[in-house]
Enzyme design. Sequence first.
Site, PDB file in Angstrom:
ATOM      1  N   ASP A  47       0.855  -1.188   0.000  1.00 50.93           N
ATOM      2  CA  ASP A  47       0.000   0.000   0.000  1.00 50.93           C
ATOM      3  C   ASP A  47       0.898   1.248   0.000  1.00 50.93           C
ATOM      4  OD1 ASP A  47       0.738  -1.067   2.528  1.00 50.93           O
ATOM      5  OD2 ASP A  47      -0.903  -0.072   3.565  1.00 50.93           O
ATOM      6  N   GLU A 103      12.628   1.639   7.095  1.00 54.44           N
ATOM      7  CA  GLU A 103      11.542   0.794   6.591  1.00 54.44           C
ATOM      8  C   GLU A 103      11.778   0.362   5.152  1.00 54.44           C
ATOM      9  OE1 GLU A 103       6.691   1.367   6.182  1.00 54.44           O
ATOM     10  OE2 GLU A 103       8.034   3.079   5.932  1.00 54.44           O
TER      11      GLU A 103
END
Length: 595
Positions: A339, A541
């Site tokens: 996403d 991340e």
Amino acid sequence: MDRNTSILNLIITTLFIMSSNFIVTADACTPKHSGPVVPTTPLVTFLERIQETALQTYGHKGFDPKLYVDLSLKQNLSTTVEAFEKLPRTENGSVSVEELSGFVEKYLGGAAEDLVYVLPVDFVDEPQDFLSNVKSPEVKAWALEVHKLWKNLSRKVSGRVLEKPDFYTLLPLKNPVMIPGSRFREVYYWDSYWVIRGLLASKMYETAKGIVYNLISLIDDYGHVLNGARAYYTNRSQPPLLSSMVTDIYNRTGDKDLVIKSLPALLKEHDFWNSGMHKVIIQDSQGTNHTLNRYYAMWNQPRPESSTTDEETASKLSNKCAKTQLYRELASAAESGWDFSTRWMRNESDLATLATTSIIPVDLNAFILKMELDITSLSNAIGDATTAERYREVAEARQKAMNSILWNAEMQQWLDYWLSDSNLSKEVYTWSSSSQNRKLFASNFIPLWVQLFNSDVKMVDEVVQSLQNSGLVCPAGIATSLTNSGQQWDYPNGWAPLQHMIVEGLVRSRSEQARCVAKDIAMSWIRTNYVTYKKTGAMHEKYDVENCGGYGGGGEYEPQTGFGWSNGVVLALLEEFGWPKDLKIDCPQTRNTKL
């Protein structure tokens, strides 16, 4: 009945519905828009109102919608709602900064107060035989720093959540957890697999088992592993990797009790993915029917953790049914873990054209195939030959389905398959070669991770050549796609899970060419993690694979640090490949500059 009693009854009713896994069907605009909806809780609904008001009050700068649905109650919901309703508002309905800040301070608890720090029971500063193949003192010292980050990310659910669960959106998990980091203050499903891979490298077996038992408890309560351990995530899952967690822990520890406790949950999870809207039947060109799977969230409203963002995305759509479908597509893309990405979009420049539920994804079907193979081997491990044989047959059928529907012999890779709009109301879709998505994504190569595919040396060599010619292999790792859309699951971002699955698939094959390519990719990825860590003091991340030492960006929130799966993948790759004593780990450009 007074107001407090009425709201309390609503809360009890909603929790009963959720605990019973009861699914209600949404009003369908057309067959395409039909699908299940799992209701959320009154607390989540109220916190979405706080989120919307906060955006009006504080503005977009630095605004993170997730923060507000992670808040907790200091008093019961009815009292809090009543106080919120009494806040003075301007003519346009907004609340002043002073009034809203005062309300939040008085009635709501902080977003991080539901989890508390806990030292993992099996953590030691330097585990015995830790990364024994890492011979470089510099790299070993850094690996120990990454290992010590487990202490920073370790949490347990606060006793206050256990005492008053209806005051919190956090779900009361029994065992300590590892959070990804930063804004991600709870357990996430597929993140946990790579966290566990890192924990295994760190010899933290008990912590790894505790994570698995937490996820099993979610299956027991909800019928599937949730996207994350929050009340607002009950309507979707994430890439199903629980069987991989159990298998890898069992292979390290030989703990058959873990297998015995896990198998019923794994069978239940397999049923979840292979029933209802997740299941799709496609007839191939030879007239044979095949069953494959897709992402399909049980939700058709803005995602609570991104409610204001989703409403803004949908604002360009005037049709109510179109908005309802877009909200399902947004939630389904979140279920995929990607996403967001142009992979799911009909128009690469327009997020409102998401069509996740119309796509049969390569990687999801590879994950479910691996689940079936894992169930087979785990069943054999405890002497359940009947279950083992059943899932061996199911796995063989899925392998045939993937080869028939998703494999592209010309490109020598697997391709996502788009379901035709004209067929959307039919029970069986008809395969067409033109419906394969010929665009290049890292996910096209994920089946290499599965033993049924990586054991075929001829196929592996062909796929490796395709990967090398794809343009996805960059100086600092594998790019997610070739499209620079500004979405975070697109170029030039590279993500730890994708690197690891492709590298591990290649290295497990018997192809020397594949193993060489795997090592090159792994070394590049380790380097960029190291250099970025030395520059920023953090693990990230995602990373910019075009620039060694650069972290990624894009998407609907600021880049995050911590970071669970990045830590886990670095430790797993160092465990697999080691690092020679005299091999430099700084970026090639840096070395050239020094020369």
